[in-house]
Scaffold this motif. Sequence first.
Motif, PDB file in Angstrom:
ATOM      1  N   ASP A  80       4.255  44.739  15.613  1.00 31.91           N
ATOM      2  CA  ASP A  80       4.177  43.307  15.314  1.00 31.91           C
ATOM      3  C   ASP A  80       5.487  42.756  14.759  1.00 31.91           C
ATOM      4  N   ALA A  81       6.127  43.507  13.865  1.00 30.66           N
ATOM      5  CA  ALA A  81       7.369  43.025  13.251  1.00 30.66           C
ATOM      6  C   ALA A  81       8.470  42.890  14.306  1.00 30.66           C
ATOM      7  N   MET A  82       8.550  43.857  15.224  1.00 32.04           N
ATOM      8  CA  MET A  82       9.561  43.783  16.279  1.00 32.04           C
ATOM      9  C   MET A  82       9.242  42.622  17.223  1.00 32.04           C
ATOM     10  N   PHE A  83       7.977  42.447  17.588  1.00 30.96           N
ATOM     11  CA  PHE A  83       7.603  41.352  18.471  1.00 30.96           C
ATOM     12  C   PHE A  83       7.960  40.007  17.841  1.00 30.96           C
ATOM     13  N   ASP A  84       7.719  39.873  16.538  1.00 31.86           N
ATOM     14  CA  ASP A  84       8.064  38.630  15.845  1.00 31.86           C
ATOM     15  C   ASP A  84       9.566  38.361  15.913  1.00 31.86           C
ATOM     16  N   LYS A  85      10.388  39.405  15.708  1.00 33.57           N
ATOM     17  CA  LYS A  85      11.853  39.254  15.782  1.00 33.57           C
ATOM     18  C   LYS A  85      12.291  38.854  17.186  1.00 33.57           C
ATOM     19  N   VAL A  86      11.712  39.504  18.192  1.00 34.58           N
ATOM     20  CA  VAL A  86      12.067  39.214  19.580  1.00 34.58           C
ATOM     21  C   VAL A  86      11.655  37.788  19.931  1.00 34.58           C
ATOM     22  N   SER A  87      10.460  37.376  19.522  1.00 32.25           N
ATOM     23  CA  SER A  87       9.981  36.007  19.783  1.00 32.25           C
ATOM     24  C   SER A  87      10.893  34.979  19.144  1.00 32.25           C
ATOM     25  N   GLU A  88      11.277  35.234  17.904  1.00 31.62           N
ATOM     26  CA  GLU A  88      12.162  34.315  17.187  1.00 31.62           C
ATOM     27  C   GLU A  88      13.522  34.215  17.890  1.00 31.62           C
ATOM     28  N   ALA A  89      14.072  35.365  18.303  1.00 29.05           N
ATOM     29  CA  ALA A  89      15.362  35.370  19.000  1.00 29.05           C
ATOM     30  C   ALA A  89      15.254  34.629  20.326  1.00 29.05           C
ATOM     31  N   PHE A  90      14.165  34.845  21.067  1.00 30.36           N
ATOM     32  CA  PHE A  90      13.978  34.133  22.327  1.00 30.36           C
ATOM     33  C   PHE A  90      13.900  32.631  22.086  1.00 30.36           C
ATOM     34  N   ASN A  91      13.127  32.220  21.092  1.00 27.45           N
ATOM     35  CA  ASN A  91      12.991  30.789  20.801  1.00 27.45           C
ATOM     36  C   ASN A  91      14.330  30.162  20.446  1.00 27.45           C
ATOM     37  N   GLU A  92      15.150  30.872  19.669  1.00 27.82           N
ATOM     38  CA  GLU A  92      16.479  30.357  19.329  1.00 27.82           C
ATOM     39  C   GLU A  92      17.352  30.235  20.570  1.00 27.82           C
ATOM     40  N   LEU A  93      17.354  31.239  21.422  1.00 29.49           N
ATOM     41  CA  LEU A  93      18.146  31.199  22.655  1.00 29.49           C
ATOM     42  C   LEU A  93      17.664  30.076  23.567  1.00 29.49           C
ATOM     43  N   PHE A  94      16.365  29.960  23.739  1.00 25.53           N
ATOM     44  CA  PHE A  94      15.799  28.959  24.634  1.00 25.53           C
ATOM     45  C   PHE A  94      16.072  27.551  24.116  1.00 25.53           C
ATOM     46  N   ASP A  95      15.926  27.358  22.799  1.00 29.83           N
ATOM     47  CA  ASP A  95      16.210  26.035  22.202  1.00 29.83           C
ATOM     48  C   ASP A  95      17.671  25.666  22.390  1.00 29.83           C
ATOM     49  N   ASP A  96      18.580  26.643  22.246  1.00 32.59           N
ATOM     50  CA  ASP A  96      20.009  26.383  22.428  1.00 32.59           C
ATOM     51  C   ASP A  96      20.300  25.946  23.862  1.00 32.59           C
ATOM     52  N   GLU A  97      19.649  26.582  24.846  1.00 31.94           N
ATOM     53  CA  GLU A  97      19.871  26.226  26.253  1.00 31.94           C
ATOM     54  C   GLU A  97      19.346  24.842  26.562  1.00 31.94           C
ATOM     55  N   GLU A  98      18.260  24.439  25.910  1.00 31.60           N
ATOM     56  CA  GLU A  98      17.666  23.121  26.158  1.00 31.60           C
ATOM     57  C   GLU A  98      18.556  21.998  25.671  1.00 31.60           C
ATOM     58  N   GLU A  99      19.350  22.250  24.625  1.00 36.49           N
ATOM     59  CA  GLU A  99      20.196  21.207  24.049  1.00 36.49           C
ATOM     60  C   GLU A  99      21.412  21.068  24.841  1.00 36.49           C
TER      61      GLU A  99
END
Length: 99
Positions: A80-99
Amino acid sequence: MCDNCGCGHDHDHEEMELETMFLTLDDDTEMECGILGVFQVEGIEGKEFIALMPLEDETVLLYEYKEIGEEIELNVIEEDAMFDKVSEAFNELFDDEEE
């Protein structure tokens, strides 16, 4: 806002042609998914992760990604802890691409 998918993002889906791959599910059915990207996560050394989106819905699937020669291996992120880190990193990357 995008009227086509209701995703709430301001983008043109016609420009979003993704490479695709097929996932074989536990029941041996196959699901075609768009490849959103392969990425590394700060603090998780020696591993890469892949974000996939099934073509029939807007769900994002995250897996550990390994290339072994010509083969690609995807593994479920079980901790769970690793999945949370990966999800957070993906969200940051995806948000950066959207801007």
